[in-house]
Scaffold this motif. Sequence first.
Motif, PDB file in Angstrom:
ATOM      1  N   THR A   1      71.746  38.450  47.661  1.00  0.00           N
ATOM      2  CA  THR A   1      72.264  37.133  47.293  1.00  0.00           C
ATOM      3  C   THR A   1      73.304  36.647  48.296  1.00  0.00           C
ATOM      4  N   GLY A   2      74.259  37.500  48.628  1.00  0.00           N
ATOM      5  CA  GLY A   2      75.282  37.125  49.602  1.00  0.00           C
ATOM      6  C   GLY A   2      74.705  36.885  50.988  1.00  0.00           C
ATOM      7  N   GLY A   3      73.735  37.702  51.369  1.00  0.00           N
ATOM      8  CA  GLY A   3      73.107  37.533  52.673  1.00  0.00           C
ATOM      9  C   GLY A   3      72.353  36.222  52.788  1.00  0.00           C
TER      10      GLY A   3
ATOM     11  N   ALA B   1      75.087  26.220  50.066  1.00  0.00           N
ATOM     12  CA  ALA B   1      74.998  27.685  50.026  1.00  0.00           C
ATOM     13  C   ALA B   1      75.477  28.227  48.680  1.00  0.00           C
ATOM     14  N   ALA B   2      76.536  27.642  48.127  1.00  0.00           N
ATOM     15  CA  ALA B   2      77.034  28.072  46.814  1.00  0.00           C
ATOM     16  C   ALA B   2      76.019  27.762  45.719  1.00  0.00           C
TER      17      ALA B   2
ATOM     18  N   LEU C   1      72.248  29.837  41.925  1.00  0.00           N
ATOM     19  CA  LEU C   1      70.891  29.800  41.379  1.00  0.00           C
ATOM     20  C   LEU C   1      70.250  31.184  41.412  1.00  0.00           C
ATOM     21  N   MET C   2      70.391  31.879  42.535  1.00  0.00           N
ATOM     22  CA  MET C   2      69.857  33.238  42.623  1.00  0.00           C
ATOM     23  C   MET C   2      70.547  34.167  41.627  1.00  0.00           C
ATOM     24  N   SER C   3      71.836  33.981  41.432  1.00  0.00           N
ATOM     25  CA  SER C   3      72.585  34.828  40.500  1.00  0.00           C
ATOM     26  C   SER C   3      72.116  34.627  39.071  1.00  0.00           C
ATOM     27  N   GLU C   4      71.866  33.381  38.697  1.00  0.00           N
ATOM     28  CA  GLU C   4      71.376  33.115  37.341  1.00  0.00           C
ATOM     29  C   GLU C   4      69.987  33.715  37.132  1.00  0.00           C
ATOM     30  N   ILE C   5      69.142  33.623  38.140  1.00  0.00           N
ATOM     31  CA  ILE C   5      67.794  34.210  38.042  1.00  0.00           C
ATOM     32  C   ILE C   5      67.889  35.734  37.947  1.00  0.00           C
ATOM     33  N   LEU C   6      68.706  36.338  38.818  1.00  0.00           N
ATOM     34  CA  LEU C   6      68.865  37.797  38.782  1.00  0.00           C
ATOM     35  C   LEU C   6      69.489  38.267  37.473  1.00  0.00           C
ATOM     36  N   ALA C   7      70.397  37.490  36.925  1.00  0.00           N
ATOM     37  CA  ALA C   7      71.020  37.866  35.653  1.00  0.00           C
ATOM     38  C   ALA C   7      69.975  37.951  34.551  1.00  0.00           C
ATOM     39  N   ARG C   8      69.040  37.023  34.545  1.00  0.00           N
ATOM     40  CA  ARG C   8      67.986  37.043  33.519  1.00  0.00           C
ATOM     41  C   ARG C   8      67.022  38.195  33.759  1.00  0.00           C
ATOM     42  N   LYS C   9      66.645  38.404  35.021  1.00  0.00           N
ATOM     43  CA  LYS C   9      65.662  39.445  35.337  1.00  0.00           C
ATOM     44  C   LYS C   9      66.227  40.856  35.145  1.00  0.00           C
ATOM     45  N   LEU C  10      67.479  41.072  35.555  1.00  0.00           N
ATOM     46  CA  LEU C  10      68.075  42.402  35.493  1.00  0.00           C
ATOM     47  C   LEU C  10      68.914  42.642  34.238  1.00  0.00           C
ATOM     48  N   LYS C  11      68.996  41.616  33.389  1.00  0.00           N
ATOM     49  CA  LYS C  11      69.756  41.697  32.140  1.00  0.00           C
ATOM     50  C   LYS C  11      71.207  42.128  32.393  1.00  0.00           C
ATOM     51  N   GLN C  12      71.838  41.434  33.328  1.00  0.00           N
ATOM     52  CA  GLN C  12      73.231  41.650  33.691  1.00  0.00           C
ATOM     53  C   GLN C  12      73.931  40.292  33.661  1.00  0.00           C
ATOM     54  N   PRO C  13      75.246  40.264  33.571  1.00  0.00           N
ATOM     55  CA  PRO C  13      75.943  38.979  33.643  1.00  0.00           C
ATOM     56  C   PRO C  13      75.819  38.371  35.043  1.00  0.00           C
ATOM     57  N   ALA C  14      75.706  37.066  35.107  1.00  0.00           N
ATOM     58  CA  ALA C  14      75.534  36.378  36.386  1.00  0.00           C
ATOM     59  C   ALA C  14      76.747  36.547  37.302  1.00  0.00           C
ATOM     60  N   ILE C  15      77.900  36.765  36.711  1.00  0.00           N
ATOM     61  CA  ILE C  15      79.119  36.888  37.514  1.00  0.00           C
ATOM     62  C   ILE C  15      79.078  38.107  38.433  1.00  0.00           C
ATOM     63  N   LEU C  16      78.267  39.124  38.090  1.00  0.00           N
ATOM     64  CA  LEU C  16      78.110  40.291  38.953  1.00  0.00           C
ATOM     65  C   LEU C  16      77.514  39.926  40.307  1.00  0.00           C
TER      66      LEU C  16
ATOM     67  N   THR D   1      75.797  26.820  37.104  1.00  0.00           N
ATOM     68  CA  THR D   1      76.195  27.534  35.893  1.00  0.00           C
ATOM     69  C   THR D   1      76.117  26.616  34.678  1.00  0.00           C
ATOM     70  N   SER D   2      76.585  25.397  34.817  1.00  0.00           N
ATOM     71  CA  SER D   2      76.522  24.431  33.712  1.00  0.00           C
ATOM     72  C   SER D   2      75.087  24.080  33.374  1.00  0.00           C
ATOM     73  N   LEU D   3      74.267  23.923  34.395  1.00  0.00           N
ATOM     74  CA  LEU D   3      72.854  23.612  34.160  1.00  0.00           C
ATOM     75  C   LEU D   3      72.166  24.767  33.433  1.00  0.00           C
ATOM     76  N   ALA D   4      72.439  26.002  33.853  1.00  0.00           N
ATOM     77  CA  ALA D   4      71.840  27.163  33.193  1.00  0.00           C
ATOM     78  C   ALA D   4      72.303  27.278  31.749  1.00  0.00           C
ATOM     79  N   LYS D   5      73.594  27.021  31.514  1.00  0.00           N
ATOM     80  CA  LYS D   5      74.128  27.091  30.152  1.00  0.00           C
ATOM     81  C   LYS D   5      73.497  26.006  29.271  1.00  0.00           C
ATOM     82  N   THR D   6      73.335  24.803  29.817  1.00  0.00           N
ATOM     83  CA  THR D   6      72.724  23.704  29.067  1.00  0.00           C
ATOM     84  C   THR D   6      71.277  24.008  28.714  1.00  0.00           C
ATOM     85  N   ILE D   7      70.527  24.528  29.679  1.00  0.00           N
ATOM     86  CA  ILE D   7      69.128  24.882  29.419  1.00  0.00           C
ATOM     87  C   ILE D   7      69.044  25.979  28.369  1.00  0.00           C
ATOM     88  N   SER D   8      69.935  26.974  28.467  1.00  0.00           N
ATOM     89  CA  SER D   8      69.953  28.062  27.500  1.00  0.00           C
ATOM     90  C   SER D   8      70.251  27.547  26.092  1.00  0.00           C
TER      91      SER D   8
END
Length: 152
Positions: free
Chosen positions: A37-39, A62-63, A68-83, A135-142
Amino acid sequence: MTNMPIYMHFIFSAFSTVGFSVFLNAPASSLIPAGITGGIGWSVFFYLMGVSSNSIFANFFAAVIVSLMSEILARKLKQPAILFVIPGIIPLVPGLGMYNTMLYLVQKNYDMAISTGADALFVGGAIALGVLLITSLAKTISMFNIKRKVAK
């Protein structure tokens, strides 16, 4: 910037992201995805800086990609997006701009301090806005999906 190829930028920023993930005590299973994600975030920034030379736009976009990648990975890996978000945006943080602002203040070069400080402030705001948008868009969709499930 530098004459390094973009894949080298990806590799070094991915390693630095993994390092910050370790520093922030992230679980071992999240280190590689956070590094990718950072790369990718830094590579997008580097590419956009080469195309447009607008650091605010490049950091914002870039942010958005990192978030966006963090939100997708959070759902796929069942981890918080902040990680994935926090280590992923670390390479984008305008540390040199903040350092130079303080240096110019100490040197009593106030015109350069204001100019550099304002740029660093706007870049930081662009990064925050990019993360906030996704983050707001993901929260709204959720929330919308939860309400739809309850209504059934």
